[in-house]
Each structure stands twice: as C-alpha cells, then as structure tokens.
Motif scaffolding. Sequence first.
Motif, short mmCIF file in Angstrom:
data_model
loop_
_atom_site.label_atom_id
_atom_site.label_comp_id
_atom_site.label_asym_id
_atom_site.label_seq_id
_atom_site.Cartn_x
_atom_site.Cartn_y
_atom_site.Cartn_z
N VAL A 216 -15.71 8.37 -42.56
CA VAL A 216 -16.60 9.50 -41.20
C VAL A 216 -15.34 10.44 -40.80
CG1 VAL A 216 -18.07 7.29 -40.90
CG2 VAL A 216 -16.04 6.59 -39.69
N HIS A 217 -15.53 10.45 -39.43
CA HIS A 217 -15.51 10.99 -38.59
C HIS A 217 -13.75 10.42 -39.25
CE1 HIS A 217 -12.99 13.53 -34.90
NE2 HIS A 217 -14.20 14.74 -35.18
N PRO A 218 -12.55 12.02 -38.99
CA PRO A 218 -10.91 11.10 -38.63
C PRO A 218 -10.25 10.16 -37.44
CG PRO A 218 -11.23 13.51 -39.57
CD PRO A 218 -12.91 13.60 -38.78
N ARG A 219 -11.01 10.50 -36.52
CA ARG A 219 -10.89 9.28 -35.31
C ARG A 219 -12.06 8.89 -34.58
NH1 ARG A 219 -4.89 10.17 -34.93
NH2 ARG A 219 -4.54 12.16 -35.12
N GLY A 220 -13.08 8.51 -35.67
CA GLY A 220 -13.81 7.72 -35.71
C GLY A 220 -14.02 6.15 -35.37
N GLN A 221 -14.81 5.73 -34.06
CA GLN A 221 -14.31 4.56 -34.15
C GLN A 221 -15.41 3.17 -34.41
OE1 GLN A 221 -11.68 3.30 -30.77
NE2 GLN A 221 -10.89 5.40 -32.88
N VAL A 222 -14.91 2.24 -34.42
CA VAL A 222 -16.14 1.04 -35.06
C VAL A 222 -16.28 0.03 -34.17
CG1 VAL A 222 -16.39 0.02 -36.44
CG2 VAL A 222 -15.34 1.89 -37.62
N PHE A 223 -17.34 -0.37 -33.76
CA PHE A 223 -17.39 -1.89 -32.88
C PHE A 223 -18.30 -3.13 -34.00
CE2 PHE A 223 -20.56 -3.77 -29.63
CZ PHE A 223 -18.81 -4.68 -28.66
N LEU A 224 -17.59 -4.11 -33.92
CA LEU A 224 -18.16 -4.92 -34.41
C LEU A 224 -18.40 -6.02 -33.53
CD1 LEU A 224 -15.92 -5.09 -37.47
CD2 LEU A 224 -18.01 -3.97 -37.89
N PHE A 225 -19.82 -6.11 -33.39
CA PHE A 225 -20.00 -7.41 -32.46
C PHE A 225 -19.19 -8.34 -32.27
CE2 PHE A 225 -23.71 -4.97 -32.35
CZ PHE A 225 -24.54 -5.05 -31.03
N PRO A 226 -18.78 -8.80 -31.83
CA PRO A 226 -18.13 -10.00 -31.99
C PRO A 226 -19.66 -11.33 -31.67
CG PRO A 226 -19.28 -9.95 -28.78
CD PRO A 226 -19.42 -8.31 -30.04
N ASN A 227 -18.50 -12.56 -32.12
CA ASN A 227 -18.80 -13.27 -31.71
C ASN A 227 -18.42 -14.86 -31.13
OD1 ASN A 227 -19.25 -12.94 -35.30
ND2 ASN A 227 -16.82 -12.94 -35.70
N ILE A 228 -19.71 -15.92 -31.21
CA ILE A 228 -18.89 -17.03 -30.03
C ILE A 228 -18.59 -18.17 -30.83
CG2 ILE A 228 -21.07 -18.58 -28.71
CD1 ILE A 228 -22.41 -16.98 -28.07
N GLY A 229 -18.49 -18.13 -32.18
CA GLY A 229 -17.64 -19.85 -32.91
C GLY A 229 -18.10 -19.18 -34.25
N SER A 230 -17.68 -20.06 -35.26
CA SER A 230 -18.37 -19.97 -36.46
C SER A 230 -19.20 -20.29 -37.24
CB SER A 230 -17.25 -21.13 -37.55
OG SER A 230 -15.46 -21.30 -37.17
N TYR A 231 -20.13 -20.27 -36.60
CA TYR A 231 -21.99 -20.74 -37.09
C TYR A 231 -22.41 -19.50 -36.28
CZ TYR A 231 -19.78 -23.67 -40.55
OH TYR A 231 -18.76 -24.42 -41.02
N PHE A 232 -22.13 -18.59 -35.02
CA PHE A 232 -22.47 -17.94 -34.04
C PHE A 232 -21.98 -16.92 -34.25
CE2 PHE A 232 -26.03 -18.56 -30.96
CZ PHE A 232 -26.27 -17.50 -29.94
N GLY A 233 -22.92 -15.73 -34.89
CA GLY A 233 -22.14 -14.16 -35.33
C GLY A 233 -22.76 -13.42 -34.45
N GLY A 234 -21.93 -12.37 -34.49
CA GLY A 234 -22.64 -11.21 -33.56
C GLY A 234 -23.72 -10.73 -33.86
N ASP A 235 -24.92 -10.83 -35.39
CA ASP A 235 -25.74 -10.54 -36.35
C ASP A 235 -26.98 -11.31 -34.31
OD1 ASP A 235 -25.00 -13.05 -36.46
OD2 ASP A 235 -26.19 -12.98 -38.38
N LEU A 236 -26.81 -12.47 -34.26
CA LEU A 236 -27.31 -13.18 -32.98
C LEU A 236 -27.39 -12.41 -31.88
CD1 LEU A 236 -29.56 -15.34 -33.55
CD2 LEU A 236 -28.07 -17.24 -32.31
N LEU A 237 -26.15 -12.04 -31.38
CA LEU A 237 -25.74 -11.34 -30.16
C LEU A 237 -26.57 -10.14 -30.05
CD1 LEU A 237 -22.40 -12.03 -29.67
CD2 LEU A 237 -24.34 -12.76 -28.51
N ALA A 238 -26.56 -9.42 -31.50
CA ALA A 238 -27.34 -8.05 -31.27
C ALA A 238 -29.03 -8.67 -31.03
CB ALA A 238 -26.79 -7.44 -32.92
#
Length: 512
Positions: A216-238
């Motif tokens: 992407v853009h050479p200085r592009g930034q990426v945010f990956l949603f945080p997790n709460i634990g091993s079985y509660f991921g960023g997809d659920l926070l989203a």
Amino acid sequence: MSLSGYVRTIELTPPALGNNTADAQRLEQVLKKELNTKNVHIPWHLVGDLSARLRQWHWQVKAVLFKDRRSFTVVDLLDPQDSGPVMGAAVDIGTTRMVIALMDLETGETLGETGFDNPQADIGPDVLTRILHAKTPAGREALKRLAVDALNQHLARLCKENNRTPDRVFLVAGAGNTAMTHLFAGLPAFGIIQEPYIPCTNILDTLDAADLGLAVHPRGQVFLFPNIGSYFGGDLLAGILAADLDQKDQPCIMVDVGTNAEIVLGNKDWLMACAGAAGPALESGVSQMGMTAKPGVIDRVRVDPETRDLIIHTIDDEPAVGICGSGMIDLAAALFVSGRIDIRGKLVTEACGDRLTNENDIPAFDLVAAKDSGTGRAIRLSQVDLNSLTSAKAAMYTILEVIVSQTAGLSFSDLARFYVAGTFGSFINPNSAITIGMLPDIPLDRFQVLGNTSLKGAEQVLTDPAAFDRVMAIRETITYIELNVNQGFMNLFSGAKFYPHTDTSRFPSVKV
C-alpha cells in the motif's frame, strides 16, 4: 478547516517576527486544537520537507492521520489541491475466508468489496494445524506470507476495478480471532492452545504496513483489533463496535456463530461475553451434505401448508448439491413441524415414508433424490447429522440461558434487540431457529441480522477516529464469562436437547 475522519485540510497562520513558532510545532498546535487532543506525532521523515511544502502550498495542507494508543500520527502530508483518492482498506481476517472493503477516507464511501478463500488453508484447513505449523520462525513466515500476498493481490485487483492504485491506500484496519491475528502478523501462537492459554500479545500497536509486507502507501499504517484473550478475539470487538452495543440504553445481545458461538450481552453501562462450541454442526464437513454457500446449495426449506411436502430453494436455482447452515436449521424446523422428527430429534418412520432409508444401518432422510440432484447422488440427512444439529442447537440455547438468565439475571423478554452476526447470521431464519429451540422465543421484530460485523467494525475504525477509543474502552471494561466453570451447564444442556425444549412453555409460538 474541513473535517472528514482522518483526512483534514487545514490552514496555518504564516510565521512573522512576533509569531516565530517553528513549522513542525506550528502544525502540531493546529492539529492538537482541531483534533481536541494533547498528542500529535509528526514522524521524522515528514519534517525534512515540511518547511518547503508549507510555503509552496501557501500554508495550507491536507493531513492524513491515524491513531495509536498514545497519539494521533501524521501518516502523510498532501498538497491541498491534490485530487487523488485517499483510501483505506478494511479487512476481515477469517479462518476460512478473508474479505476486503476499499474505503474513501474523505467521504466514508465504500468503493468496493471482495472476498477470497484464506490461502493459509493450504497449510491447514483448521486453526490448530496452522498454530502447530507456526511453532518455527519459518512456519510463521510462510503463514504470514500466504495471507499477506493474497491480500496484496486482491487489494490491487479491487483498486484496479475502481480506477485506483494501492499506493493511495494510506490506512488498513483488520479484525480476526486471536489466532488469526497472530498468524497474520507472523507472531507465535502456540501459547493460545497450551495451558494456561496465554497469547503472545493482546494488543498490537498501530503498525507500519511495510513491516507486514503490505503493498500500500509506503508509509501506510495498520491497525489490528486487539484481543481480550485466547478465545475472545478482535473480530468480536469489531462486532460490538458495529452493533453499537456499548452505546445502547437497554440490554441487547449479539450472537456470532462460526466454529464457536460467541455471545456479547449488555448496554452502555456494562458488557459481558462468552463463547462455546455450538457452531461446528452448522459448518461444511460435519454433515455429509453440508457445505458453504455457493450455487446449488440448499439455503431455504419450508413446508407446504396444504400438502405438507418439503419445498427447497437452492442458491441461483441450480440443481441441489448440498445444504448450508441456514438451510440445515430450516430443514430441521420443517421436519419437526411436519412430524417427520419427534421431540427427541429422531426420524419418525411412518411420517418419513419412502424418503426414509438406511445408510450403514443408520436411518437417513432423502431430501433430494439422486436423479434430481446436481451431483447424481441423493442429498441425504442422516440421523447422525441430526444428532449433531440437535447438540449444536441445544448448546446455543444453553449458552444464551447461562449468560442472560443465570449470569446477568435477566429474562429473554428483557432484551431490546437480538443481533445475529457473521456470514451464518446473514441467512438464518429466526423463526426456524426458534422452532427448533435454538434461539429464544421473543418477538421476531427484535431480531436484526447484521451480516459481517468484523468487516463493518474495521470500516468504522477507518472512518471515525472516536471508534478507536471506543474499541480500547470496550476491551478494558468487558467481562468474559468462563462457561466451563458453570456447574449447571450440563443440566440445562440436557433439557435443551429436545424440540423445542423439555419445557415447552418457553416456546409458546411453536405449534406442531
């Protein structure tokens, strides 16, 4: 100053003898005031050209920004007359499928969307196999490269279809479960499956796209949603973000069914969540005829009110080749209301008639005859398949009962909204799910299908800077409930393994 998410066109007061603030600090001051923040970071690589640019552009500049936990960061500075697109990419990092939405960051418009099979399945179709493969640095790099290369390829194609180029993608936001987030970022994931089940990290700070290998853009930034634990991921926070659960006045619930059933309950004052194994029977591979949605897959089944025959619908009206999860729920409901299965979920010989057959001494129901199918083989539901579905629906209802009634002290009637998320949730018929006792018997107008909330939450983070803070606040305040320590779970589960339930008063709308 024009205000549009992370893209801001601003005007600075030129310096003078009585106003001799340095150029970088002058820009910082304006951004801090307009963003209502104490911290703005201008990276070193932008400072060198800043003075010349500000004067060339007559003290106006278009700033592309992003956030991390500490500050707003200036990703790039553009000529205010630059008419090129300023884009972001939202990514659902699914175990089976990945989906990209291309966003115009200035308007918030979704320019296009594409989905593709996660190529990490070449190493292992399931998460466990991939985690084991990722025990070595070479294995982690291989898994990361598969996902990133595929993302680059499909993002480039999506940009081309919209007459854009990937180098104008400045921001990327991705959401996945804990394991998939680790594997996408090239991190060790073995701790997730090994007692005491500790991830490498629950919070990945905003990353440089180049470090991940994103084209992407050479200085592009990426945010990956945080997790709460091993079985509660960023997809659920989203998903919580997309459903606005943290903004609701009344208690609401969101259910996302995949390999596990993930459930969030609460409102603006409190949130609690749990997860349990209720999804596998609804996925391809468990049932002989089960498969993901594609042409020819049975997605709806109903009973003719006069003849009591089963009427099926296939995707694109193609000859039947199998059945998806929502079709399985419809089928079970149709079999139950037509008397073809009893309250235990067992096939009834007399009611099934000549559609009842035996396969390896196991009773089975022929939904579509071999001569009418698209495979040349009968589309058949065995008693084993039915038993799996019965266990899945019972687990789902029990999980809901534990979190709503036993933990929160509410009744199902207290729920103002019942959100159903995920690909599965996009097609489920709530009435069928109620009929078999999978979802509670509440008014149908309280159910709302949300679709891919993982992707929608990622889109929201790209277009609304306040969403970043909401995600972090949700992560800090939500309570995770461990179902495996609930002593009454198995007793409740046993009662829910009947159609619709041993206590039929819970399902007054179900008439057989």
